[in-house]
Design a protein around this motif. Structure first.
Motif, PDB file in Angstrom:
ATOM      1  N   PHE A   1       0.402  -1.267  -0.592  1.00 31.47           N
ATOM      2  CA  PHE A   1      -0.089  -0.154  -0.054  1.00 31.47           C
ATOM      3  C   PHE A   1       0.573   1.238  -0.097  1.00 31.47           C
ATOM      4  O   PHE A   1       0.432   2.669   0.115  1.00 31.47           O
ATOM      5  CB  PHE A   1      -1.297  -0.150   0.945  1.00 31.47           C
ATOM      6  N   GLY A   2       2.058   0.931  -0.258  1.00 27.18           N
ATOM      7  CA  GLY A   2       3.124   2.419   0.150  1.00 27.18           C
ATOM      8  C   GLY A   2       3.569   2.127   1.028  1.00 27.18           C
ATOM      9  O   GLY A   2       3.961   4.411   0.908  1.00 27.18           O
ATOM     10  N   GLU A   3       3.376   2.208   2.002  1.00 27.75           N
ATOM     11  CA  GLU A   3       3.492   2.533   3.191  1.00 27.75           C
ATOM     12  C   GLU A   3       5.198   1.809   3.526  1.00 27.75           C
ATOM     13  O   GLU A   3       5.799   1.176   3.229  1.00 27.75           O
ATOM     14  CB  GLU A   3       2.881   1.098   4.756  1.00 27.75           C
ATOM     15  N   ASN A   4       5.414   3.027   4.753  1.00 25.78           N
ATOM     16  CA  ASN A   4       6.842   3.260   5.160  1.00 25.78           C
ATOM     17  C   ASN A   4       7.227   1.759   5.953  1.00 25.78           C
ATOM     18  O   ASN A   4       8.552   1.652   6.250  1.00 25.78           O
ATOM     19  CB  ASN A   4       7.296   4.831   5.375  1.00 25.78           C
ATOM     20  N   LEU A   5       6.283   2.133   7.263  1.00 26.06           N
ATOM     21  CA  LEU A   5       6.591   1.271   8.522  1.00 26.06           C
ATOM     22  C   LEU A   5       5.117   0.484   8.335  1.00 26.06           C
ATOM     23  O   LEU A   5       3.997   0.391   8.421  1.00 26.06           O
ATOM     24  CB  LEU A   5       5.832   2.501   9.377  1.00 26.06           C
ATOM     25  N   SER A   6       5.574  -1.194   8.587  1.00 26.98           N
ATOM     26  CA  SER A   6       5.028  -1.737   8.757  1.00 26.98           C
ATOM     27  C   SER A   6       5.237  -2.452  10.893  1.00 26.98           C
ATOM     28  O   SER A   6       5.883  -2.896  10.659  1.00 26.98           O
ATOM     29  CB  SER A   6       5.410  -2.905   8.216  1.00 26.98           C
ATOM     30  N   THR A   7       4.094  -3.086  11.039  1.00 27.41           N
ATOM     31  CA  THR A   7       4.207  -3.686  12.631  1.00 27.41           C
ATOM     32  C   THR A   7       2.565  -4.604  12.609  1.00 27.41           C
ATOM     33  O   THR A   7       2.141  -4.055  10.999  1.00 27.41           O
ATOM     34  CB  THR A   7       3.520  -2.546  13.170  1.00 27.41           C
ATOM     35  N   LEU A   8       3.037  -5.117  13.850  1.00 29.77           N
ATOM     36  CA  LEU A   8       1.809  -5.834  14.014  1.00 29.77           C
ATOM     37  C   LEU A   8       1.571  -5.066  15.567  1.00 29.77           C
ATOM     38  O   LEU A   8       2.191  -5.391  16.087  1.00 29.77           O
ATOM     39  CB  LEU A   8       1.861  -6.834  14.422  1.00 29.77           C
ATOM     40  N   GLY A   9       0.299  -5.216  16.116  1.00 32.96           N
ATOM     41  CA  GLY A   9      -0.193  -4.514  17.197  1.00 32.96           C
ATOM     42  C   GLY A   9      -0.987  -3.165  17.328  1.00 32.96           C
ATOM     43  O   GLY A   9      -1.149  -3.022  18.890  1.00 32.96           O
ATOM     44  N   LEU A  10      -1.125  -2.417  16.732  1.00 31.23           N
ATOM     45  CA  LEU A  10      -1.463  -1.542  16.632  1.00 31.23           C
ATOM     46  C   LEU A  10      -2.493  -0.541  14.891  1.00 31.23           C
ATOM     47  O   LEU A  10      -2.164  -1.572  13.662  1.00 31.23           O
ATOM     48  CB  LEU A  10      -0.341  -0.319  15.778  1.00 31.23           C
ATOM     49  N   THR A  11      -3.508  -0.635  15.147  1.00 29.39           N
ATOM     50  CA  THR A  11      -4.407  -0.605  13.465  1.00 29.39           C
ATOM     51  C   THR A  11      -5.074   0.884  14.096  1.00 29.39           C
ATOM     52  O   THR A  11      -5.305   1.643  15.340  1.00 29.39           O
ATOM     53  CB  THR A  11      -5.818  -1.607  14.683  1.00 29.39           C
ATOM     54  N   GLU A  12      -5.815   1.356  13.057  1.00 32.02           N
ATOM     55  CA  GLU A  12      -6.959   2.708  13.426  1.00 32.02           C
ATOM     56  C   GLU A  12      -8.091   2.300  14.538  1.00 32.02           C
ATOM     57  O   GLU A  12      -7.772   3.728  14.578  1.00 32.02           O
ATOM     58  CB  GLU A  12      -8.121   2.429  11.905  1.00 32.02           C
ATOM     59  N   ALA A  13      -8.381   1.570  14.255  1.00 34.37           N
ATOM     60  CA  ALA A  13      -8.921   1.837  16.585  1.00 34.37           C
ATOM     61  C   ALA A  13      -8.214   1.592  16.980  1.00 34.37           C
ATOM     62  O   ALA A  13      -8.561   1.911  18.856  1.00 34.37           O
ATOM     63  CB  ALA A  13     -10.018   0.310  16.302  1.00 34.37           C
ATOM     64  N   THR A  14      -6.797   1.210  17.659  1.00 26.66           N
ATOM     65  CA  THR A  14      -6.382   1.751  18.778  1.00 26.66           C
ATOM     66  C   THR A  14      -5.065   2.881  18.822  1.00 26.66           C
ATOM     67  O   THR A  14      -4.878   3.314  19.687  1.00 26.66           O
ATOM     68  CB  THR A  14      -5.018   0.265  18.751  1.00 26.66           C
ATOM     69  N   VAL A  15      -5.646   3.327  17.359  1.00 29.51           N
ATOM     70  CA  VAL A  15      -4.440   4.557  17.215  1.00 29.51           C
ATOM     71  C   VAL A  15      -5.583   5.830  17.288  1.00 29.51           C
ATOM     72  O   VAL A  15      -6.330   5.735  16.720  1.00 29.51           O
ATOM     73  CB  VAL A  15      -3.170   4.322  16.313  1.00 29.51           C
ATOM     74  N   CYS A  16      -4.922   6.960  18.397  1.00 33.55           N
ATOM     75  CA  CYS A  16      -5.563   8.358  18.158  1.00 33.55           C
ATOM     76  C   CYS A  16      -4.513   9.173  17.571  1.00 33.55           C
ATOM     77  O   CYS A  16      -3.467   9.283  17.368  1.00 33.55           O
ATOM     78  CB  CYS A  16      -5.712   8.481  19.920  1.00 33.55           C
TER      79      CYS A  16
ATOM     80  N   TRP B   1     -10.380  10.355  20.159  1.00 37.97           N
ATOM     81  CA  TRP B   1     -10.297  10.172  18.947  1.00 37.97           C
ATOM     82  C   TRP B   1      -9.859   9.287  18.682  1.00 37.97           C
ATOM     83  O   TRP B   1      -8.386   9.628  17.734  1.00 37.97           O
ATOM     84  CB  TRP B   1      -9.900  11.786  18.859  1.00 37.97           C
ATOM     85  N   PRO B   2     -10.117   8.272  18.689  1.00 42.28           N
ATOM     86  CA  PRO B   2      -9.135   6.447  18.115  1.00 42.28           C
ATOM     87  C   PRO B   2      -9.485   7.370  15.786  1.00 42.28           C
ATOM     88  O   PRO B   2     -10.343   8.049  15.956  1.00 42.28           O
ATOM     89  CB  PRO B   2     -10.025   5.507  17.609  1.00 42.28           C
ATOM     90  N   LEU B   3      -8.254   6.394  15.742  1.00 46.19           N
ATOM     91  CA  LEU B   3      -8.532   6.946  13.748  1.00 46.19           C
ATOM     92  C   LEU B   3      -9.884   6.389  13.599  1.00 46.19           C
ATOM     93  O   LEU B   3     -10.058   7.884  12.537  1.00 46.19           O
ATOM     94  CB  LEU B   3      -7.208   6.337  12.982  1.00 46.19           C
ATOM     95  N   ALA B   4     -10.037   5.569  13.532  1.00 48.83           N
ATOM     96  CA  ALA B   4     -11.525   5.063  13.111  1.00 48.83           C
ATOM     97  C   ALA B   4     -12.668   5.851  13.347  1.00 48.83           C
ATOM     98  O   ALA B   4     -13.668   6.331  12.512  1.00 48.83           O
ATOM     99  CB  ALA B   4     -11.597   3.710  13.910  1.00 48.83           C
TER     100      ALA B   4
END
Length: 237
Positions: A90-105, A176-179
């Motif tokens: 998806f053209g991303e620079n950073l790839s992780t497990l454990g963070l999503t739009e529901a848990t990042v604000c 304000w989570p991103l979701a």
């Protein structure tokens, strides 16, 4: 809202500007894994490129983060494109497990290596995803699911490498989570009961100005954007 545990940067991705799509338009969406250290400056990874700096890059879109856990549902939904649904896809620079739009604000401040980053907005998908994955409505699927990833601004420049810890340092906007922001701005016409929330979102200083402007327009009942031009273009010669 539960504070996310520290995680690790599983991979770091950089791109070069190349001809893209049937018209050969310049794009750096094809991000490749990078081994070793890379420098993060005010505009992102110094070895990375953005071809269209009007819509990509800049201080509020310096780095793109895409959750690795999103790739499994994409593979299940579109098995014919499974080979393309890999980190960097998806053209991303950073790839992780454990963070999503529901848990990042909005406004979350993270330490990564010796750099400090702040979540500025989600990613607005565009027609290039349709071409990249060979799926006519891919950008709309991304918008409808909210599996968009997000952008950071750089508060402190530094050096980063795959394997570095990514840890939450501050959370100024826990409500304000991103979701939630995404639903109000991009998933449906706002309901009457959304007006106060949109007005609040428009005043968040941590939110990128473009998203604040969109929230302000929707709070006033105005059309903030015609989505078709951004989402539906594909394979035009």
């Amino acid at each position: 809202m539960t504070t996310p545990a520290p995680t690790r940067l599983l991979s770091l991705h950089l791109g070069r500007i190349r001809a893209f799509g049937p018209r050969g338009e310049p794009s750096a969406i094809d991000k490749q894994p990078h081994a070793g250290a890379a420098r993060i400056g005010p505009l992102g990874l110094e070895a990375d490129a953005q071809a269209d700096r009007r819509h990509h890059g800049g201080p509020d879109k310096a780095l793109h983060h895409y959750p690795r856990e999103h790739y499994a549902p994409w593979c299940a939904e579109l098995p014919g494109q499974a080979a393309l649904f890999v980190p960097g896809g998806f053209g991303e620079n950073l790839s992780t497990l454990g963070l999503t739009e529901a848990t990042v604000c909005v406004g979350d401040v993270f330490g990564l290596g010796n750099a400090v980053l702040q979540v500025s907005q989600g990613r607005k998908p565009c027609w290039k995803l349709n071409t990249r994955f060979g799926v006519e409505d891919m950008a709309r699927r991304v918008q409808d699911t909210g599996r968009t990833g997000w952008y950071y601004r750089v508060l402190q420049a530094g050096e980063v490498t795959a394997g570095d810890a990514l840890a939450l340092l501050e959370r100024p906007c826990p409500e304000w989570p991103l979701a939630r922001a995404w639903r109000l701005l991009y998933q449906a016409p706002p309901l009457p009961e959304d007006q106060d929330a949109l007005a609040e979102l428009a005043e968040l200083p941590q939110l990128a100005q473009g998203w604040r402007d969109t929230a302000r327009k929707r709070a006033r009942g105005e059309e903030a954007e015609t989505w078709g031009q951004r989402l539906e273009r594909m394979f035009r010669g």
